[in-house]
Design a protein around this motif. Structure first.
Motif, mmCIF file in Angstrom:
data_model
loop_
_atom_site.group_PDB
_atom_site.id
_atom_site.type_symbol
_atom_site.label_atom_id
_atom_site.label_comp_id
_atom_site.label_asym_id
_atom_site.label_seq_id
_atom_site.Cartn_x
_atom_site.Cartn_y
_atom_site.Cartn_z
ATOM 1 N N LYS A 103 45.969 25.395 47.760
ATOM 2 C CA LYS A 103 46.072 26.375 46.678
ATOM 3 C C LYS A 103 44.791 26.335 45.857
ATOM 4 O O LYS A 103 44.376 25.272 45.399
ATOM 5 N N GLN A 179 44.384 31.530 43.396
ATOM 6 C CA GLN A 179 45.814 31.737 43.181
ATOM 7 C C GLN A 179 46.242 31.352 41.772
ATOM 8 O O GLN A 179 47.140 31.981 41.199
ATOM 9 N N ASP A 235 49.726 31.705 36.666
ATOM 10 C CA ASP A 235 49.687 32.301 37.992
ATOM 11 C C ASP A 235 48.650 33.417 37.993
ATOM 12 O O ASP A 235 48.648 34.285 37.123
ATOM 13 N N TYR A 295 52.569 28.560 48.242
ATOM 14 C CA TYR A 295 51.282 29.161 48.560
ATOM 15 C C TYR A 295 51.428 30.682 48.566
ATOM 16 O O TYR A 295 52.333 31.228 49.188
ATOM 17 N N ILE A 296 50.535 31.373 47.854
ATOM 18 C CA ILE A 296 50.575 32.835 47.761
ATOM 19 C C ILE A 296 49.184 33.370 48.075
ATOM 20 O O ILE A 296 48.185 32.824 47.588
ATOM 21 N N ALA A 297 49.115 34.435 48.856
ATOM 22 C CA ALA A 297 47.830 35.037 49.209
ATOM 23 C C ALA A 297 47.930 36.559 49.130
ATOM 24 O O ALA A 297 48.981 37.144 49.420
ATOM 25 N N LEU A 377 51.771 40.812 48.485
ATOM 26 C CA LEU A 377 51.355 39.418 48.613
ATOM 27 C C LEU A 377 52.153 38.742 49.714
ATOM 28 O O LEU A 377 53.285 39.159 50.020
#
Length: 381
Positions: A103, A179, A235, A295-297, A377
């Motif tokens: 991250k 992120q 965030d 985990y965010i993308a 996302l």
């Protein structure tokens, strides 16, 4: 230690205490006490310099601000049937293996709320050194965090609305492709009695020399200096706050030189040792919160196409065949306040399967025929 030396030291401390209690000699003396209630902790950690393998010699005082209770899960924004919204920082720690995905974290400079308080010792560079030290500690303790340092800072919270700050966070994260964003401010670095260090009288000079010789902290040493800072973890996609806390400590500052923040001489001081412990504690708590985040993308997609480009790849720990959930970034305006809005991630009940994975990006397909329009996302399950 020889018995005679122990006796001599005891006699010196007793004499100092007796003289200190004399109302004629110490009529203007008031032992420094932090304004806030504090709890004592003691930690030792293994990390890179200046955080070596030595234990912290003195207890570190930490006082958190009142933290908001975890927000309850909001009602879903109906984008399609059975839509489900996800709120970052909803108090649910995710313990799956996807927590090991890298991250990215952007660290801004920490501006000084009271710049003049850093004049003693020329400690103004704490604005940049403090977040850098936190980043180094995060890397040392959490292999799934990749920090990115920037020299600029955001406006102090008191000078900007939370909604404006959230928008600035989103913009920063988008520009830096991160992120998460960690901001903060240095609240105070003031000395309780500056004259005790920089312009001591004969009696105070004697006490300073005595205390430095016996190397024992006690309540008669007037050279105490506070250090307080606030951290705010947000965030990067929604701008929402995930963690905020204030940290306070104090230590003895006896140097009259322009030492500079973070130098070897600075870390040798009692004041530097107390700050070292405080940074360790803040880094540990921030790292624990980051570890709990999925985990965010960001993904790039075109309407009507099922193939997407994901802004994350092998450098983040992704592999061909991995599956991530598709969420839509939805902005909802406030009905009661002008220029106020909430940003939520709404589950589109679709999965993204990665077919080609490169170091910084990936190519995937969506197992849905839904017509995609808007910003989306990918969220690790």
């Amino acid at each position: 230690m020889p018995n005679r030396f122990r006796l001599l030291r005891s006699l010196i401390i007793l004499a100092a205490a007796l003289v200190a209690n004399n109302s004629l000699a110490m009529s203007d003396f008031k032992p420094f006490k932090p304004k806030t209630t504090s709890a004592s902790t003691q930690e030792s950690a293994n990390s890179s310099l200046p955080f070596d393998n030595q234990s912290i010699p003195n207890a570190t005082a930490v006082t958190p601000t009142e933290e908001p209770a975890p927000a309850s899960k909001p009602a879903a924004i109906v984008v399609e049937s059975k839509a489900e919204s996800y709120q970052p920082g909803n108090g649910q720690c995710r313990t799956s293996e996807n927590n090991l995905l890298q991250k990215s974290l952007l660290l801004t400079a920490f501006p000084r709320a009271n710049p003049s308080s850093s004049s003693a010792g020329a400690l103004s560079d704490a604005e940049h050194q403090l977040p850098q030290l936190i980043g180094e500690q995060l890397v040392a303790k959490h292999r799934a965090i990749t920090p990115v340092q920037m020299n600029e800072s955001l406006p102090l919270p008191s000078l900007s609305s939370d909604n404006l700050l959230a928008q600035q966070i989103q913009k920063l994260a988008s520009n830096q492709h991160t992120q998460l964003v960690l901001t903060g401010e240095i609240i105070d670095m003031a000395m309780a009695h500056p004259e005790a260090t920089y312009n001591p009288g004969l009696y105070t000079r004697f006490l300073n020399g005595l205390f430095d010789f016996i190397e024992v902290k006690n309540r008669f040493d007037k050279r105490e200096r506070v250090f307080s800072f606030q951290v705010n973890l947000r965030d990067g996609f929604t701008g929402q706050t995930l963690f905020t806390k204030r940290y306070d400590t104090y230590g003895i500052w006896g140097s009259t030189q322009d030492v500079g923040f973070g130098t070897p001489l600075f870390w040798k001081s009692d004041y530097g040792q107390q700050i070292k412990g405080l940074v360790k504690m803040a880094s540990k708590e921030v790292g624990a919160v980051i570890q709990c985040q999925p985990y965010i993308a960001l993904i790039d997609s075109r309407p009507g196409q099922t193939q997407i480009l994901l802004q994350g790849g092998a450098n983040n720990g992704l592999h061909s065949g991995d599956t991530l959930a598709l969420y839509q970034l939805v902005v909802q305006g406030s009905e009661s306040q002008y220029d106020q809005h909430q940003v939520r991630l709404v589950n589109r009940n679709a999965a993204i399967e990665l077919r080609e994975v490169y170091p910084s990006h990936s190519i995937g397909v969506i197992n849905s025929t839904s017509y995609l329009t808007g910003q989306f996302l990918a969220v690790a399950p």
